[in-house]
Each structure stands twice: as C-alpha cells, then as structure tokens.
Design an enzyme around this catalytic site. Structure first.
Site, PDB file in Angstrom:
ATOM      1  N   LYS A  57      -0.232  -2.637  24.809  1.00 50.40           N
ATOM      2  CA  LYS A  57      -1.375  -3.434  24.341  1.00 50.40           C
ATOM      3  C   LYS A  57      -1.425  -3.566  22.823  1.00 50.40           C
ATOM      4  CE  LYS A  57      -4.328  -4.000  28.193  1.00 50.40           C
ATOM      5  NZ  LYS A  57      -3.910  -2.994  29.195  1.00 50.40           N
ATOM      6  N   SER A 310       4.481   0.370  31.335  1.00 45.76           N
ATOM      7  CA  SER A 310       3.479  -0.190  30.424  1.00 45.76           C
ATOM      8  C   SER A 310       2.638   0.811  29.651  1.00 45.76           C
ATOM      9  CB  SER A 310       2.565  -1.134  31.204  1.00 45.76           C
ATOM     10  OG  SER A 310       2.012  -0.465  32.327  1.00 45.76           O
TER      11      SER A 310
END
Ligand SMILES: *Cc1c(COP(=O)(O)O)cnc(C)c1O
Length: 334
Positions: A57, A310
């Site tokens: 992110k 991720s």
C-alpha cells in the site's frame, strides 16, 4: 456513461513509476521451487511484504501524496483503513512533511493501530465495520478540509499499485497468470491494467476470503453491493467496495479473468506453507495467493505464474498459533 467513472491508463502507471521510484522498494520476484513442484508450472513470488510499511500500500499512498499541492500537504490527508493503507499513508504523509488522520473500525487488529500511532498519525477508532470508518472519514474530510485519499477507489492509488504489474512483467517476461489478493480492488486493478497493456494475453486472478468478499459479490451482481463484514485471518481483505465506487469496480469488471474464494483454513494453510517452505512471515491477506495455489482453486492454471505476496503485518502471537496448527482461530469456517 457515468461521468464519475475513471479508469487508470498504462501511461498513468508509467508516470507513477517514475514519481515513486526513489520512495518505494522495487521488490524482487523470486522463484518458489516448492510451489513450482506442487503446481507443475514455474511459480514466482513478488515480495511486496518487504515494503517499508510491510505492505504494497506504500506505492499507492506515495503516488497520491506526491501529487498534492503545497496547500493540500499543509492541511493534511485523511483515510479510512483496515490498517495497511493507514500505515502507508501515515508514513508517506510524514515523509512529505504532511499529516494523516486515519479512521479505523474496531475490527482492525491492535498491532496495526499501534504502528499507525507510532508513526504519528491522528488515529480515530469508530464503529464495527470498514464502512463505518469510511463514513467518519468522509465527515471529517468535509468538516476539516482534509484531502481524502481512500485505500483503493482513487486513480492515483490504483496507478501506484499498478507499478507492481510493470515490475512483474520485467522480471518474468513470459508470465501467463498473475494471482493477486483482492479486497477493494486497487491492487489488482492496477496490476491488471499494467500487465495487460504489456502482455494482452496474461490472465489475472483475484483471491478473496469466502465470507465478506465484496468485489466478488459486486461483480456477480453487476453493480457495487454491500456485504456483511466478518472477522477473518485475512483482515486486510475486509470491507465493502463503496456503493458509489467509481474506479476499481469498473476496472475489475473489465480486466479480471476470475475470482477465487478461500476458507479460513485454506488461508491458514497458505500462511503455514509460506513460513515452513518459503521462509516468509505473511499476514493472512498476504498469503491468499499461495493458498489459492495449494487449494488448487485456479482452474486450468497456465504458467509461468506470478503470485503477489501483499503484506506481513500480522500480530506475531496469532502468527505463532497458525504456524503451530490452528486452522480457524476466528471460527469463520462453518
Ligand atoms: C489492502 C490489502 C489487500 C487488498 O488490496 P485492495 O486494493 O483493497 O484490493 C491485500 N493484501 C493486503 C496485505 C492489503 O493490505
């Protein structure tokens, strides 16, 4: 056509790559001999959990922050988050001399909240779902004139995440399938836009948890719909996509080749494999790509395969319990 609908173009992603290059880590794509053996095709792992904030992110948050005006930076930014976007935004805002306010629901794990506080963001805990936190972020943004930089439904955020797709194709030029964790769809929309611009035949598969898979439910319905939110090992995949979604729903509708759903015990298996065989510590959401391969849930899998890992921001006591054999710590499998 809805005028609010905005799709991210390959050029936006190339510009994002130049913009964020000196601020984020161009993570390695490493071959996994064990998964290649299990799947019978070459499997590479894109190590996005190695970003400074422990998740991909940081790319989207950095790309968005770096496009703010001086006045916007001075006022500060705000977002609702399931944890990792908040941490990335807090980090990127601090690096740019700005300030972040992060709204989170009570479902966000304490380790993630503590880290966001440590970076120096203004933390608001509100409600029992990501949608509650989003409503508070909308209210404060309006009231205090803060720039809203949401976790996925924003073209600058999607373009930042898309840089992962460019790097995957560079590292694995013959990639045939890309497996990507999917929640609001910022990550997979960006990755698919980049990868399909470079390799039009590549298949892009999203992976969500069974309970509360908002994008899957929305794609099936043909429009954004609400889903109930549950506690899950894949806490970063919770939350709705927004009924007024203007970017990621349309990109996912047009670019994805399939969505796979996983049970809690399958996610736990993915985390355990990552630790035991890849020597990687992953949060549940970060391990769903591996889990989908292990569960053999991707039909007609064509290699070479790239799997995006991720994030790694898991409470280490919970991680230890999963590694020691707990398969459904939150009782999600029925
Ligand atoms: C946010 C997040 C996702 C999902 O990303 P979306 O852009 O919302 O689809 C997956 N894994 C981790 C670790 C995340 O933090």
């Amino acid at each position: 056509m809805d005028t609010r609908v905005h799709k991210v173009a390959f050029e936006d992603i190339v510009e994002a790559q130049a913009r964020i290059r000196s601020h984020v880590f161009a993570t390695p794509l490493v071959t996994s001999p064990t998964l290649s053996n299990i799947c019978g095709v070459a499997v590479g792992l894109k190590l996005e959990h190695y970003q400074a904030t422990g998740s991909f992110k940081l790319r989207g948050a950095t790309n968005a922050i770096l496009q703010l005006s001086a006045a916007g930076l001075k006022k500060g930014v705000i977002a609702a988050s399931t944890g990792n976007h908040g941490r990335a935004l807090a980090y990127a805002a601090r690096a740019a001399g700005s300030r972040a306010t992060i709204c989170m629901s009570r479902l966000v794990p304490e380790n993630k909240v503590a880290e966001i506080r440590r970076i120096g963001a203004d933390v608001r805990i509100i409600g029992n779902s990501h949608d509650d936190a989003q409503a508070e972020a909308d209210r404060l943004s309006e009231q205090q004139g803060l720039t809203a930089l949401p976790p996925f439904d924003h073209p600058h955020v999607v373009a930042g995440q898309g840089t992962i797709g460019v790097e995957i194709v560079e590292a694995m030029p013959s990639v045939a399938t890309i497996v990507v964790p999917l929640s609001g769809g910022g990550l997979i929309a960006g990755v698919a836009a980049a990868a399909k611009a470079l390799r039009p035949r590549v298949k892009v598969i999203g992976v969500s948890m069974h309970r509360g898979a908002a994008m899957k439910a929305s794609l099936d319905a043909g429009r954004p719909v609400l889903v109930e939110e549950f506690v899950s090992l894949a806490d970063s995949l919770g939350g709705g996509i927004g009924l007024d979604n203007g970017v990621t729903f349309f990109m996912c509708r047009d670019l994805l080749d399939g969505v796979v759903l996983l049970t809690e015990s399958e996610i736990a298996d993915g985390m355990r494999h990552a630790y035991a065989h890849e020597r990687e510590i992953l949060e549940g959401s970060g391990a769903v790509g591996i889990a989908a391969l292990l569960a053999r849930k991707i039909p007609n899998l064509v290699g070479p395969v790239a799997v995006v890992l991720s994030g790694r921001n898991i409470d280490m006591d919970l991680h230890r319990r999963v590694i020691n054999g707990e398969r459904d710590p939150f009782g999600g499998d029925v």
